[in-house]
Design an enzyme around this catalytic site. Structure first.
Site, PDB file in Angstrom:
ATOM      1  N   HIS A  88       0.794  -1.234   0.000  1.00 59.19           N
ATOM      2  CA  HIS A  88       0.000   0.000   0.000  1.00 59.19           C
ATOM      3  C   HIS A  88       0.821   1.277   0.000  1.00 59.19           C
ATOM      4  CE1 HIS A  88       0.990  -0.090   4.270  1.00 59.19           C
ATOM      5  NE2 HIS A  88       0.632   1.172   4.333  1.00 59.19           N
TER       6      HIS A  88
HETATM    7  C1  UD1 Z   1      -1.962   5.561   6.147  1.00 64.04           C
HETATM    8  C2  UD1 Z   1      -0.646   6.014   6.795  1.00 64.04           C
HETATM    9  C3  UD1 Z   1       0.392   4.920   6.596  1.00 64.04           C
HETATM   10  C4  UD1 Z   1      -0.097   3.588   7.102  1.00 64.04           C
HETATM   11  C5  UD1 Z   1      -1.425   3.262   6.433  1.00 64.04           C
HETATM   12  C6  UD1 Z   1      -1.998   1.967   6.934  1.00 64.04           C
HETATM   13  C7  UD1 Z   1      -0.166   8.440   6.777  1.00 64.04           C
HETATM   14  C8  UD1 Z   1       0.654   9.481   6.148  1.00 64.04           C
HETATM   15  N1  UD1 Z   1      -0.139   7.229   6.159  1.00 64.04           N
HETATM   16  O1  UD1 Z   1      -1.717   5.425   4.749  1.00 64.04           O
HETATM   17  O2  UD1 Z   1       1.561   5.277   7.327  1.00 64.04           O
HETATM   18  O3  UD1 Z   1       0.843   2.591   6.803  1.00 64.04           O
HETATM   19  O4  UD1 Z   1      -2.350   4.326   6.710  1.00 64.04           O
HETATM   20  O5  UD1 Z   1      -3.177   1.643   6.289  1.00 64.04           O
HETATM   21  O6  UD1 Z   1      -0.808   8.691   7.765  1.00 64.04           O
HETATM   22  N2  UD1 Z   1      -9.149   4.989   2.097  1.00 64.04           N
HETATM   23  C9  UD1 Z   1     -10.374   4.373   2.088  1.00 64.04           C
HETATM   24  N3  UD1 Z   1     -10.916   4.012   3.290  1.00 64.04           N
HETATM   25  C10 UD1 Z   1     -10.301   4.233   4.476  1.00 64.04           C
HETATM   26  C11 UD1 Z   1      -9.065   4.888   4.455  1.00 64.04           C
HETATM   27  C12 UD1 Z   1      -8.497   5.257   3.271  1.00 64.04           C
HETATM   28  O7  UD1 Z   1     -10.951   4.137   1.047  1.00 64.04           O
HETATM   29  O8  UD1 Z   1     -10.857   3.882   5.530  1.00 64.04           O
HETATM   30  C13 UD1 Z   1      -8.542   5.373   0.791  1.00 64.04           C
HETATM   31  C14 UD1 Z   1      -8.798   6.822   0.455  1.00 64.04           C
HETATM   32  O9  UD1 Z   1      -9.034   6.933  -0.884  1.00 64.04           O
HETATM   33  C15 UD1 Z   1      -7.487   7.505   0.780  1.00 64.04           C
HETATM   34  C16 UD1 Z   1      -6.478   6.393   0.539  1.00 64.04           C
HETATM   35  O10 UD1 Z   1      -7.136   5.179   0.883  1.00 64.04           O
HETATM   36  O11 UD1 Z   1      -7.257   8.620   0.007  1.00 64.04           O
HETATM   37  C17 UD1 Z   1      -5.224   6.545   1.377  1.00 64.04           C
HETATM   38  O12 UD1 Z   1      -5.576   6.724   2.751  1.00 64.04           O
HETATM   39  P1  UD1 Z   1      -4.657   7.617   3.725  1.00 64.04           P
HETATM   40  O13 UD1 Z   1      -5.170   7.557   5.125  1.00 64.04           O
HETATM   41  O14 UD1 Z   1      -4.440   8.962   3.107  1.00 64.04           O
HETATM   42  O15 UD1 Z   1      -3.268   6.910   3.635  1.00 64.04           O
HETATM   43  P2  UD1 Z   1      -2.914   5.370   3.704  1.00 64.04           P
HETATM   44  O16 UD1 Z   1      -2.336   4.977   2.396  1.00 64.04           O
HETATM   45  O17 UD1 Z   1      -4.033   4.558   4.253  1.00 64.04           O
END
Ligand code: UD1
Length: 374
Positions: free
Chosen positions: A205
């Site tokens: 991821h």
């Molecule tokens: C975040 C953390 C990362 C961690 C990861 C674990 C930061 C900078 N990054 O990354 O360190 O390893 O979580 O999962 O804090 N999304 C959904 N549903 C959710 C959450 C996210 O669909 O419940 C999608 C959204 O489109 C979002 C994307 O995933 O834009 C990324 O989510 P985000 O929280 O920005 O970063 P992660 O890649 O999850």
């Protein structure tokens, strides 16, 4: 009585907070749990609360997704009034996600004591948002609770006064050891028709792996190759799912099972019996080390080097050929019986208790000074 406010927001925070909350409860401390809502899908949040036995959050800021600036700013705006209302003695922040940094900054400006659980890890890679979060959080936190000895060294090298540093060990391992039997009782391999020790488990991821179509295509190619040797369980993070769709990289391959993100117990149940794990997750590097399962981490660096020097982890470039070569080496080593991992110091299931003890000891008197020596 000392009062604590725990901040969680994203998936990896939940398993770190659970043992600290449990230890603080047994010491009779007053506690409040704040969920920023950085992760919000059932599979990324609620399912973890259920698996880990976490209490329902007292406050949910509901911030959701966005750019780093948007998300960090929304968390800060949402957290400030909560902190004003709750006025805890300590704010506890966990790991390295945006929620960690945002809430640490708010607490620092209000001169509320901050304890950072999992302090001192460094990848040295400033292109990772988590590295920025780690360094800045450690700079403003009063008490730096470290998971491994290399973390103490990183902090003293940065000129941080040792009075602020306390080695407590790895809280994520507390959770793993606490729930290992429960995870095993799910019989995950059997439920998926897999034979123990004869399949691979994969998660990917990190932006560096999934936000570029070339790199993601290489890694999906590596999974296809691996699928020719053994069944592959690929638990797909929402970010990765989105990118695969955006780049048109969907492919059907019978031996690579594309799964939704799994719960904590399901994941551990599968990892424990896997022949190998391929990942870019921080947590899985540690969990495989404790479970004695070979792990390939598709990254050029790690903030958890102890999993390489003492554990089962090795770094591999994110290309189809490099992953293929590393898999062949790992499987050969496993066959030959040369595979002999150790468990690092303090990864013993008691780190949460030590973290709470450290906080209690520092609760009277003056704040540990934030000035660094440099
Ligand atoms: C975040 C953390 C990362 C961690 C990861 C674990 C930061 C900078 N990054 O990354 O360190 O390893 O979580 O999962 O804090 N999304 C959904 N549903 C959710 C959450 C996210 O669909 O419940 C999608 C959204 O489109 C979002 C994307 O995933 O834009 C990324 O989510 P985000 O929280 O920005 O970063 P992660 O890649 O999850």
């Amino acid at each position: 009585m000392t009062s604590l406010l725990h901040v969680v927001g994203a998936r990896p925070n939940f398993m770190k907070a659970a043992p600290v909350i449990r230890a603080a409860r047994s010491r009779g401390l007053a506690q409040v749990l704040v969920h920023t809502g950085q992760h919000y899908d059932h599979a990324m949040s609620e399912s973890f609360f259920a698996d880990l036995g976490l209490p329902v959050a007292d406050e949910n800021l509901g911030v959701g997704s966005g750019t780093h600036a948007e998300q960090t700013a929304r968390i800060m705006l949402g957290f400030e009034p909560v902190l004003d209302r709750r006025r805890p003695d300590w704010v506890l922040v966990y790991g390295d996600v945006n929620s960690t940094l945002a809430c640490a900054l708010v607490a620092a400006k209000k001169s509320i004591r901050i304890a950072h659980v999992e302090a001192g890890l460094r990848s040295g890679d400033w292109s990772m948002p988590e590295e920025v979060n780690r360094v800045v959080t450690d700079r403003v936190a009063n008490l730096l609770l470290t998971p491994s000895r290399d973390a103490d060294l990183n902090l003293t090298r940065e000129g941080i006064d040792p009075i602020r540093i306390c080695f407590v060990g790895n809280v994520m391992v507390d959770t793993l050891l606490f729930l290992r039997d429960q995870a095993r009782s799910l019989e995950m391999p059997k439920r998926l028709g897999l034979e123990a020790g004869q399949y691979a488990f994969v998660t990917l991821h990190r932006p560096s792996n999934v936000d570029s179509s070339e790199t993601l295509d290489e890694l999906l190619g590596a999974l296809e190759d691996l699928g020719r040797q053994m069944p592959v369980c690929f638990a797909i993070h929402p970010r990765t799912r989105q990118r695969i769709r955006e780049f048109g990289l969907e492919r059907s391959n019978g031996r690579v099972r594309w799964l939704e993100p799994l719960g904590y117990l399901e994941t551990i149940g599968l990892v424990e019996r896997a022949a190998l794990v391929l990942t870019d997750s921080g947590g899985l590097q540690e969990e495989t080390t404790v479970l004695g399962v070979p792990c390939l981490t598709a990254r050029s660096n790690t903030e958890r080097p102890i999993t390489v020097t003492e554990g089962t982890n090795r770094l591999v470039a994110s290309t189809r050929s490099a992953v293929g070569t590393a898999i062949a080496e790992v499987l050969a080593e496993r066959e030959s019986g040369r595979f002999s991992p150790r468990r690092p110091d303090g990864w013993d299931g008691r780190a949460g208790e030590r973290a709470v003890e450290a906080i209690i000891q520092r609760s009277g008197g003056a704040l540990p000074p934030i000035e660094s020596r440099s």
